[in-house]
Design a protein around this motif. Structure first.
Motif, PDB file in Angstrom:
ATOM      1  N   ILE A 221       0.851  -1.186   0.000  1.00 12.19           N
ATOM      2  CA  ILE A 221       0.000   0.000   0.000  1.00 12.19           C
ATOM      3  C   ILE A 221       0.882   1.230   0.000  1.00 12.19           C
ATOM      4  O   ILE A 221       1.889   1.287   0.718  1.00 12.19           O
ATOM      5  CB  ILE A 221      -0.923   0.001   1.238  1.00 12.19           C
ATOM      6  CG1 ILE A 221      -1.948  -1.130   1.128  1.00 12.19           C
ATOM      7  CG2 ILE A 221      -1.633   1.348   1.404  1.00 12.19           C
ATOM      8  CD1 ILE A 221      -2.872  -1.240   2.322  1.00 12.19           C
ATOM      9  N   ARG A 222       0.496   2.210  -0.807  1.00 13.97           N
ATOM     10  CA  ARG A 222       1.229   3.467  -0.841  1.00 13.97           C
ATOM     11  C   ARG A 222       0.972   4.235   0.453  1.00 13.97           C
ATOM     12  O   ARG A 222      -0.177   4.472   0.830  1.00 13.97           O
ATOM     13  CB  ARG A 222       0.794   4.312  -2.039  1.00 13.97           C
ATOM     14  CG  ARG A 222       1.705   5.511  -2.292  1.00 13.97           C
ATOM     15  CD  ARG A 222       3.051   5.060  -2.817  1.00 13.97           C
ATOM     16  NE  ARG A 222       3.991   6.163  -2.959  1.00 13.97           N
ATOM     17  CZ  ARG A 222       5.273   6.010  -3.268  1.00 13.97           C
ATOM     18  NH1 ARG A 222       5.744   4.793  -3.502  1.00 13.97           N
ATOM     19  NH2 ARG A 222       6.073   7.056  -3.383  1.00 13.97           N
ATOM     20  N   THR A 223       2.049   4.592   1.147  1.00 11.20           N
ATOM     21  CA  THR A 223       1.938   5.312   2.417  1.00 11.20           C
ATOM     22  C   THR A 223       2.822   6.552   2.338  1.00 11.20           C
ATOM     23  O   THR A 223       3.984   6.520   2.723  1.00 11.20           O
ATOM     24  CB  THR A 223       2.359   4.421   3.601  1.00 11.20           C
ATOM     25  OG1 THR A 223       3.658   3.869   3.327  1.00 11.20           O
ATOM     26  CG2 THR A 223       1.386   3.276   3.805  1.00 11.20           C
ATOM     27  N   GLY A 224       2.259   7.622   1.815  1.00 16.76           N
ATOM     28  CA  GLY A 224       3.050   8.836   1.657  1.00 16.76           C
ATOM     29  C   GLY A 224       4.117   8.660   0.606  1.00 16.76           C
ATOM     30  O   GLY A 224       3.818   8.373  -0.555  1.00 16.76           O
ATOM     31  N   ASP A 225       5.387   8.765   0.999  1.00 17.47           N
ATOM     32  CA  ASP A 225       6.489   8.731   0.030  1.00 17.47           C
ATOM     33  C   ASP A 225       7.031   7.337  -0.212  1.00 17.47           C
ATOM     34  O   ASP A 225       7.996   7.178  -0.961  1.00 17.47           O
ATOM     35  CB  ASP A 225       7.621   9.645   0.507  1.00 17.47           C
ATOM     36  CG  ASP A 225       8.231   9.195   1.834  1.00 17.47           C
ATOM     37  OD1 ASP A 225       7.522   8.541   2.615  1.00 17.47           O
ATOM     38  OD2 ASP A 225       9.413   9.510   2.083  1.00 17.47           O
ATOM     39  N   ILE A 226       6.462   6.301   0.395  1.00 16.08           N
ATOM     40  CA  ILE A 226       6.956   4.938   0.204  1.00 16.08           C
ATOM     41  C   ILE A 226       5.785   3.991  -0.020  1.00 16.08           C
ATOM     42  O   ILE A 226       4.620   4.356   0.123  1.00 16.08           O
ATOM     43  CB  ILE A 226       7.780   4.453   1.417  1.00 16.08           C
ATOM     44  CG1 ILE A 226       6.886   4.385   2.675  1.00 16.08           C
ATOM     45  CG2 ILE A 226       9.007   5.325   1.643  1.00 16.08           C
ATOM     46  CD1 ILE A 226       7.532   3.648   3.831  1.00 16.08           C
ATOM     47  N   THR A 227       6.134   2.744  -0.351  1.00 20.00           N
ATOM     48  CA  THR A 227       5.155   1.665  -0.438  1.00 20.00           C
ATOM     49  C   THR A 227       5.434   0.683   0.688  1.00 20.00           C
ATOM     50  O   THR A 227       6.560   0.235   0.887  1.00 20.00           O
ATOM     51  CB  THR A 227       5.245   0.949  -1.795  1.00 20.00           C
ATOM     52  OG1 THR A 227       4.984   1.895  -2.842  1.00 20.00           O
ATOM     53  CG2 THR A 227       4.226  -0.165  -1.880  1.00 20.00           C
ATOM     54  N   THR A 228       4.396   0.356   1.460  1.00 20.14           N
ATOM     55  CA  THR A 228       4.539  -0.453   2.671  1.00 20.14           C
ATOM     56  C   THR A 228       3.945  -1.839   2.465  1.00 20.14           C
ATOM     57  O   THR A 228       2.839  -1.991   1.948  1.00 20.14           O
ATOM     58  CB  THR A 228       3.846   0.249   3.855  1.00 20.14           C
ATOM     59  OG1 THR A 228       4.554   1.455   4.159  1.00 20.14           O
ATOM     60  CG2 THR A 228       3.816  -0.636   5.093  1.00 20.14           C
ATOM     61  N   HIS A 229       4.691  -2.842   2.904  1.00 16.78           N
ATOM     62  CA  HIS A 229       4.246  -4.231   2.869  1.00 16.78           C
ATOM     63  C   HIS A 229       3.398  -4.507   4.106  1.00 16.78           C
ATOM     64  O   HIS A 229       3.830  -4.258   5.241  1.00 16.78           O
ATOM     65  CB  HIS A 229       5.461  -5.153   2.839  1.00 16.78           C
ATOM     66  CG  HIS A 229       5.138  -6.594   3.021  1.00 16.78           C
ATOM     67  ND1 HIS A 229       5.847  -7.425   3.858  1.00 16.78           N
ATOM     68  CD2 HIS A 229       4.168  -7.374   2.471  1.00 16.78           C
ATOM     69  CE1 HIS A 229       5.345  -8.643   3.817  1.00 16.78           C
ATOM     70  NE2 HIS A 229       4.329  -8.645   2.991  1.00 16.78           N
ATOM     71  N   VAL A 230       2.196  -5.034   3.905  1.00 22.80           N
ATOM     72  CA  VAL A 230       1.275  -5.289   5.013  1.00 22.80           C
ATOM     73  C   VAL A 230       0.635  -6.659   4.854  1.00 22.80           C
ATOM     74  O   VAL A 230       0.406  -7.130   3.739  1.00 22.80           O
ATOM     75  CB  VAL A 230       0.182  -4.190   5.081  1.00 22.80           C
ATOM     76  CG1 VAL A 230      -0.622  -4.125   3.792  1.00 22.80           C
ATOM     77  CG2 VAL A 230      -0.750  -4.406   6.277  1.00 22.80           C
ATOM     78  N   GLN A 231       0.383  -7.299   5.971  1.00 15.00           N
ATOM     79  CA  GLN A 231      -0.326  -8.568   6.007  1.00 15.00           C
ATOM     80  C   GLN A 231      -1.491  -8.447   6.980  1.00 15.00           C
ATOM     81  O   GLN A 231      -1.321  -7.898   8.083  1.00 15.00           O
ATOM     82  CB  GLN A 231       0.606  -9.692   6.478  1.00 15.00           C
ATOM     83  CG  GLN A 231       1.771  -9.965   5.562  1.00 15.00           C
ATOM     84  CD  GLN A 231       1.400 -10.868   4.393  1.00 15.00           C
ATOM     85  OE1 GLN A 231       0.286 -11.350   4.304  1.00 15.00           O
ATOM     86  NE2 GLN A 231       2.345 -11.104   3.506  1.00 15.00           N
ATOM     87  N   ARG A 232      -2.648  -8.974   6.605  1.00 16.63           N
ATOM     88  CA  ARG A 232      -3.807  -8.964   7.477  1.00 16.63           C
ATOM     89  C   ARG A 232      -4.233 -10.393   7.783  1.00 16.63           C
ATOM     90  O   ARG A 232      -4.221 -11.268   6.897  1.00 16.63           O
ATOM     91  CB  ARG A 232      -4.977  -8.212   6.843  1.00 16.63           C
ATOM     92  CG  ARG A 232      -4.689  -6.774   6.502  1.00 16.63           C
ATOM     93  CD  ARG A 232      -5.957  -5.966   6.308  1.00 16.63           C
ATOM     94  NE  ARG A 232      -6.591  -5.666   7.593  1.00 16.63           N
ATOM     95  CZ  ARG A 232      -7.620  -4.824   7.742  1.00 16.63           C
ATOM     96  NH1 ARG A 232      -8.124  -4.207   6.691  1.00 16.63           N
ATOM     97  NH2 ARG A 232      -8.137  -4.599   8.927  1.00 16.63           N
ATOM     98  N   LEU A 233      -4.637 -10.630   9.009  1.00 16.21           N
ATOM     99  CA  LEU A 233      -5.249 -11.892   9.417  1.00 16.21           C
ATOM    100  C   LEU A 233      -6.594 -11.543  10.029  1.00 16.21           C
ATOM    101  O   LEU A 233      -6.662 -11.109  11.187  1.00 16.21           O
ATOM    102  CB  LEU A 233      -4.372 -12.621  10.441  1.00 16.21           C
ATOM    103  CG  LEU A 233      -3.032 -13.175   9.970  1.00 16.21           C
ATOM    104  CD1 LEU A 233      -2.268 -13.767  11.151  1.00 16.21           C
ATOM    105  CD2 LEU A 233      -3.232 -14.223   8.889  1.00 16.21           C
ATOM    106  N   PRO A 234      -7.682 -11.707   9.286  1.00 17.06           N
ATOM    107  CA  PRO A 234      -9.001 -11.392   9.859  1.00 17.06           C
ATOM    108  C   PRO A 234      -9.316 -12.276  11.048  1.00 17.06           C
ATOM    109  O   PRO A 234      -8.772 -13.374  11.208  1.00 17.06           O
ATOM    110  CB  PRO A 234      -9.956 -11.655   8.689  1.00 17.06           C
ATOM    111  CG  PRO A 234      -9.111 -11.606   7.470  1.00 17.06           C
ATOM    112  CD  PRO A 234      -7.762 -12.113   7.880  1.00 17.06           C
ATOM    113  N   ALA A 235     -10.200 -11.811  11.901  1.00 16.56           N
ATOM    114  CA  ALA A 235     -10.620 -12.580  13.065  1.00 16.56           C
ATOM    115  C   ALA A 235     -11.123 -13.947  12.635  1.00 16.56           C
ATOM    116  O   ALA A 235     -11.969 -14.069  11.746  1.00 16.56           O
ATOM    117  CB  ALA A 235     -11.707 -11.827  13.823  1.00 16.56           C
ATOM    118  N   GLY A 236     -10.585 -15.000  13.221  1.00 15.26           N
ATOM    119  CA  GLY A 236     -10.989 -16.366  12.905  1.00 15.26           C
ATOM    120  C   GLY A 236     -10.240 -16.997  11.761  1.00 15.26           C
ATOM    121  O   GLY A 236     -10.383 -18.198  11.519  1.00 15.26           O
TER     122      GLY A 236
END
Length: 279
Positions: free
Chosen positions: A4-19
């Motif tokens: 995801i673009r976060t201002g001046d950089i691109t950030t790697h993110v991982q999501r684990l939804p509930a369950g």
């Protein structure tokens, strides 16, 4: 994996939804926990092997991400003041369209980022957990300047890496060599101590705060000050533990933090400010 673009950089993110990690999704709105990792030798991967899946299985929406300069997030040459890390997180939550106030859990430097986020974006923070961390006050900048200068000198020396391998194993030596490359190729060592801080009275942190320390690390000396200055604060000092509480005591840490999050979850809350308005 997502970026995801976060201002001046691109950030790697991982999501684990509930369950998603083998548990059962909760009835009603789940709390959301954002895990913030430590500096130089760390990445979001540390939470995969400690808290992340367990929190998801317990009915929590989990967000894990790599800090700027770390893991699979961009590594600019400059721009590593504390406020840059905080704004990356604010932009990340915007990009994820996350309107719930989040429970921030930070290990080491990640705890400092979490506390700063709560101070500068109070409407977006439900609670903070600092694991072996310091709040971002003036004294913290001095500690960081000294530690980072030492690391930058030592982690480019083959003798130092060899000693780390002998004492702590090949994996830690590889991480340390990578940390040396970050310090050699960026202005991180200069930027972090020069960044924005909060007042020593900690009045900017208005949400509940849990602080977990090992009794052998030295950081537990903060306990009286934290308890005196923060009206809704709990401190826990684990015996026979140093700085690696998260790795060495993951079950105990999981139970402490999960209980804290559940106790401070308020379903239905939404951030009061329009996304991004505080920046």
């Amino acid at each position: 994996m997502a970026k995801i673009r976060t201002g001046d950089i691109t950030t790697h993110v991982q999501r684990l939804p509930a369950g998603a990690a083998g548990g059962t999704a909760p009835e009603g709105e789940a709390p959301v926990v954002v895990f913030v990792h430590g500096l130089l030798t760390d990445s979001l991967a540390s939470y995969y092997f400690t808290l992340g899946p367990a929190f998801s299985a317990a009915g929590v929406d989990v967000v894990m991400y790599d800090l700027r300069g770390h893991g699979r997030t961009d590594r600019p040459r400059t721009g590593y003041q504390l406020e840059a890390f905080v704004e990356d997180l604010a932009y990340l939550l915007d990009g994820l369209e996350e309107e719930r106030p989040v429970h921030l859990v930070g290990n080491s430097f990640g705890g400092t980022v979490a506390a700063a986020f709560a101070a500068w974006h109070p409407e977006r923070a439900a609670s903070v957990t600092m694991i072996e961390s310091e709040p971002p006050v003036a004294a913290w900048t001095g500690h960081m300047a000294e530690g980072l200068a030492h690391a930058r000198r030592e982690l480019v020396r083959d003798e130092a890496i060899d000693w780390i391998a002998e004492q702590h194993g090949a994996h830690t030596a590889r991480l340390s060599r990578g940390a040396g490359r970050i310090l050699a190729s960026t202005t991180l060592a200069e930027d972090i101590p020069s960044g924005r801080v909060i007042d020593d009275d900690l009045s900017a942190i208005r949400c509940p705060l849990l602080a977990v320390f090992g009794d052998e690390s030295g950081l537990s000396a903060q306990v009286p000050e934290l308890e005196a200055k923060l009206p809704d604060c709990r401190t826990v000092v684990l015996p026979r533990q140093g700085h690696s509480v998260l790795v060495e005591q993951p079950t105990r840490t999981r139970d402490l933090v999960l209980d804290w999050v559940r106790a401070h979850h308020v379903p239905g809350r939404r951030a009061a400010a329009v996304a991004g308005a505080a920046r």
